[in-house]
Structure formats: structure tokens, C-alpha cells
Design a protein around this motif. Structure first.
Motif, mmCIF file in Angstrom:
data_model
loop_
_atom_site.group_PDB
_atom_site.id
_atom_site.type_symbol
_atom_site.label_atom_id
_atom_site.label_comp_id
_atom_site.label_asym_id
_atom_site.label_seq_id
_atom_site.Cartn_x
_atom_site.Cartn_y
_atom_site.Cartn_z
ATOM 1 N N ALA A 265 1.744 -3.778 8.340
ATOM 2 C CA ALA A 265 1.074 -2.810 9.026
ATOM 3 C C ALA A 265 0.016 -3.310 10.055
ATOM 4 C CB ALA A 265 0.594 -1.605 8.152
ATOM 5 N N PRO A 266 -0.442 -2.503 11.120
ATOM 6 C CA PRO A 266 -1.501 -3.256 11.767
ATOM 7 C C PRO A 266 -2.876 -3.005 11.161
ATOM 8 C CG PRO A 266 -0.006 -1.603 13.017
ATOM 9 C CD PRO A 266 0.212 -1.603 11.689
ATOM 10 N N GLY B 199 0.656 -1.076 0.000
ATOM 11 C CA GLY B 199 -0.171 -0.052 0.045
ATOM 12 C C GLY B 199 0.861 1.134 -0.128
ATOM 13 N N ASN B 200 0.179 2.458 -0.487
ATOM 14 C CA ASN B 200 0.945 3.574 -0.212
ATOM 15 C C ASN B 200 1.562 4.314 1.032
ATOM 16 O OD1 ASN B 200 0.112 3.775 -3.136
ATOM 17 N ND2 ASN B 200 -1.774 4.774 -2.302
ATOM 18 N N LEU B 201 2.521 4.729 0.967
ATOM 19 C CA LEU B 201 3.216 5.478 2.158
ATOM 20 C C LEU B 201 3.573 6.818 1.659
ATOM 21 C CD1 LEU B 201 5.906 2.790 3.074
ATOM 22 C CD2 LEU B 201 3.626 3.179 4.270
ATOM 23 N N ASP B 202 3.038 7.450 2.492
ATOM 24 C CA ASP B 202 3.404 9.121 2.190
ATOM 25 C C ASP B 202 4.470 9.620 3.210
ATOM 26 O OD1 ASP B 202 2.901 11.810 1.873
ATOM 27 O OD2 ASP B 202 1.098 12.178 2.745
ATOM 28 N N LYS C 16 -7.048 -0.370 7.490
ATOM 29 C CA LYS C 16 -8.722 -0.132 7.195
ATOM 30 C C LYS C 16 -9.031 1.168 6.622
ATOM 31 C CE LYS C 16 -10.214 -3.876 9.876
ATOM 32 N NZ LYS C 16 -11.263 -4.374 10.900
ATOM 33 N N GLY C 17 -8.360 2.286 6.992
ATOM 34 C CA GLY C 17 -8.667 3.544 6.540
ATOM 35 C C GLY C 17 -8.508 3.946 5.122
#
Length: 184
Positions: free
Chosen positions: A88-89, A70-73, A94-95
Motif C-alpha cells: 500500500a502507498p 494490515g487490516n482490510l475493510d 500512516k492513518g
């Protein structure tokens, strides 16, 4: 009369670019030091990620986490990464939005010919700066695996490796497992 300049005032270019990438350019587009690129992994690259995912999956489930790319900013920087694998937790994943590296437990990057130096140098520095607790670098060109830990503004303070493929590499707590690198 309203001009284009009137509309552009107050717009944050970093935020605008990251929005476009997240919503319009696809799930494997990233920004590295301001350069936009679309990542298309090869099958052997994906195989290496799958080998790691399969080995850590039981422990990841015990920790109530998920694995993915997933994306990491990286806020306040010209960076938006799509790691080859991250843990990741589950509640944070889920967000639907991007996470920040310090919200992960582990980030894995697997080098390709086109991005090896980026993974070895730039991403290692940035992941440390943004607090990723563990960074596992699978260097396919060098046929080595290196684990970085102890993130800080100046980089990682602990380095385990490089280890040649075939060497067991210990993933410390919260994982507490030995990673078999022979299939990478």
C-alpha cells in the motif's frame, strides 16, 4: 424507563463487530463472510510471505509504499480481512486504520490447510469486487502461484497461472519484476 432495546436501535451491527475486532481481538483476527476467526500462520507459511516480501522490497521502496499484513475493510459486507501480505502507498498506511482493497497495489494470500478454499474462491471474488488491482494466490497444497488482475464486480478478468512453484511469475506495472517462486 430506558431499555436495552432503546440503546440498540440505530446501531449498525457490521460496524460494531468490526470495531470490536479492530480494537479488542488482536491483530490477526478476521471476518470472512460473517465468520470470525483468528489466524495463526505456521512457520512455512511465514517463510513464503517473507520470500515474496524480500523480492518485492526494492521496488516497493521505489514506489514509496510499504508491505505488511494490515487490516482490510470491505465496507457494506460481513468481511474484515488480514491478508498475508499487501502493498500500500505509505501515505495511506500512516492513518492507523484499515484500508480498502482498492487502496492497495498488491494483495498476497498464501493458503493453509484450514483456509485454502477461502483464499481460492471467497477472497479472490471479494478482492476483485472491492477493486484490488493485483491478487497473488500462493497455493501451497497445489504448489502453484496464480496472479489475478483486472478486478471487477464479477471477478478478475485476467488470470496468469496457475504456475508450478519454481516458475518465474511476472508482476506487472507498477512492479515490473519477475517473482522467483522456487523458494515458496
Amino acid at each position: 424507563m430506558t431499555t436495552a432495546r432503546d440503546y440498540s436501535e440505530g446501531i449498525d451491527p457490521e460496524r460494531a463487530l468490526k470495531y470490536v475486532i479492530q480494537h479488542f481481538l488482536g491483530d490477526r483476527t478476521e471476518i470472512v463472510e460473517g465468520v470470525v476467526s483468528h489466524v495463526t500462520p505456521s512457520w512455512d507459511h511465514e517463510n513464503a510471505a517473507e520470500e515474496i516480501r524480500d523480492q518485492i522490497r526494492p521496488r516497493v521502496k521505489e514506489l514509496d509504499c510499504v508491505t505488511g499484513s494490515g487490516n482490510l475493510d470491505l465496507p457494506d459486507s460481513p468481511n474484515w480481512y488480514v491478508p498475508d501480505l499487501a502493498v500500500a502507498p505509505k501515505e495511506l498506511a500512516k492513518g492507523g486504520g484499515a484500508l480498502v482493497p482498492d487502496q492497495t497495489l498488491l494483495i498476497v494470500e498464501i493458503t493453509s490447510e484450514s483456509d485454502a478454499e477461502t483464499d481460492r474462491v471467497v477472497k479472490r471474488k471479494r478482492y476483485a469486487e472491492y477493486g484490488a488491482p493485483l491478487y497473488l494466490l500462493v497455493d501451497r497444497a497445489e504448489k502453484t502461484v496464480t496472479l489475478f488482475a483486472g478486478p471487477g464486480r464479477l471477478g478478475y478478468t485476467k488470470v496468469d497461472g496457475p504456475h508450478p512453484f519454481g516458475t518465474a511469475v511476472r508482476l506487472p506495472e507498477p512492479f515490473g519484476i519477475d517473482l522467483d517462486t522456487s523458494g515458496l
